[in-house]
Design an enzyme around this catalytic site. Structure first.
Site, mmCIF file in Angstrom:
data_model
loop_
_atom_site.group_PDB
_atom_site.id
_atom_site.type_symbol
_atom_site.label_atom_id
_atom_site.label_comp_id
_atom_site.label_asym_id
_atom_site.label_seq_id
_atom_site.Cartn_x
_atom_site.Cartn_y
_atom_site.Cartn_z
ATOM 1 N N THR A 117 0.817 -1.214 0.000
ATOM 2 C CA THR A 117 0.000 0.000 0.000
ATOM 3 C C THR A 117 0.852 1.267 0.000
ATOM 4 O OG1 THR A 117 -1.511 1.295 1.379
ATOM 5 C CG2 THR A 117 -0.122 -0.264 2.531
ATOM 6 N N TYR A 141 -1.662 0.040 9.956
ATOM 7 C CA TYR A 141 -1.932 -0.700 8.718
ATOM 8 C C TYR A 141 -0.710 -0.620 7.797
ATOM 9 C CZ TYR A 141 -3.697 -1.354 3.973
ATOM 10 O OH TYR A 141 -3.858 -1.753 2.665
#
Ligand code: UDP
Length: 327
Positions: A117, A141
């Site tokens: 990501t 995350y």
């Protein structure tokens, strides 16, 4: 036929990847625990129900299917939740991925495509984000995904496990044929929440922060159509099969849109007003995340064809109105 093990194949991006793999002549074997995935999204190949925390189950699945490659989508991916419950993210994302990577290495599977990501880059105001940008995640995350990138690098050195790491920007849209689409419970993502608000399924869309240092005060993101994104995965898989090595690629279009711009486009695509509330910032959100790299184009030949905001919203809107999954 060549088999690819797809973790999270019952989820949003994983199910679109299974469709693209099947279309490219591969057999996608979905491995999913259905914590966030949907049984009716598994349409393009066999299913192996299981959890990444279960190492024996993973071993059995590798022995049974002998995949040439793994595509690893299964993950927890909510920035806000990762800030309030980091342990869950480290245990599930990092622990689960480590089990999977070890099982692949043990089974002699040499090709690994990993969903990473842009959140691994953090909040680097004004910096053009390419694959060499420093990775300084500001949420758990992103930190968990960066850790998995490190694990893959270690296993490349120790076991010759080659990986293509895709650092996604914001994935949106749905399969234009309406076979699969985006559906999370609970939903936290901007476009589906906005479509819910347009349809009256919720009162309004809350804009998270209007005091960012951007032209209209709202966060800027680089949105990429899920079908373009999964096409890159098929190209990445072929690249690995050609034994080119290990490489990270940004997957974004290079164009950023603010939350207000997305709201504006959604109103015009659907021809309906978007009820909004201006709210506080959400913890862990970066001001702007826009890809500044053409590496995927240059090295994989990736050419996004559907990633205009209008297309993404129109495809999501069609899915939103017609498509659904049943538990
Ligand atoms: N966002 C928002 N309201 C919402 C959901 C998201 O204003 O109800 C904003 C969020 O702050 C971010 C952008 O929309 O700037 C995209 O958020 P999303 O959760 O879709 O993806 P993320 O960027 O977290 O991966």
């Amino acid at each position: 036929m060549t088999t690819v093990l797809v973790t999270g194949g019952a989820g949003y991006i994983g199910s679109h990847a299974c469709k693209a793999l099947a279309r490219a002549g591969y057999t996608p074997v979905t491995f999913d625990n259905f914590e966030t995935g949907w049984r009716d999204a598994v349409k393009f190949g066999p299913l192996e129900e299981g959890d990444l925390q279960d190492r024996d189950r993973l071993r059995d699945v590798f022995a049974k299917h002998k995949p040439v490659a793994v595509m690893h989508f299964a993950a927890l991916s909510l920035v806000g939740e990762s800030m309030s419950n980091p342990g869950k993210y480290w245990r599930s994302n990092v622990g689960g991925s480590l089990n999977l990577i070890e099982a692949a290495a043990e089974a002699g599977c040499k090709n690994f495509v990993f969903s990473s990501t842009c959140a691994t880059y953090g909040d680097q105001d004004g910096v053009v984000l390419d694959e060499n940008s420093t990775q300084m995640p500001i949420n758990s995350y992103g930190a968990s995904k960066r850790a998995i990138e490190d694990i893959l690098d270690n296993f490349r050195a120790s076991h010759g496990l080659n990986s293509v790491i895709f650092r996604y920007f914001n994935v949106a849209g749905a399969d234009p044929d309406g076979e699969v689409g985006e559906f999370h419970q609970p939903e936290t993502h901007l476009i589906p929440l906005m479509l819910d608000a347009i349809e009256g399924k919720r009162d309004a869309l809350t804009i998270f922060g209007t005091d960012y240092d951007t032209p209209d005060g709202t966060c800027i993101r680089d949105y990429v159509h899920v079908c373009d994104l999964v096409d890159a995965h098929v190209l990445g898989l072929k690249w690995l099969e050609d034994e080119k090595g290990s490489r990270a690629f940004n997957l974004g279009t290079g164009t950023g849109f603010s939350v207000r711009e997305v709201v504006h486009h959604s109103g015009s695509v659907t021809n309906k007003p978007v009820p909004i509330i201006e709210g506080a910032r959400r913890a862990g959100d970066a001001t702007a995340l826009v890809s500044g790299s053409r590496r995927a184009d240059k090295e994989l030949g990736w050419k996004p064809t559907r990633s205009t905001l209008e297309n993404m919203i129109a495809d999501a809107w069609r899915w939103h109105q017609n498509g659904h999954y049943d538990r």
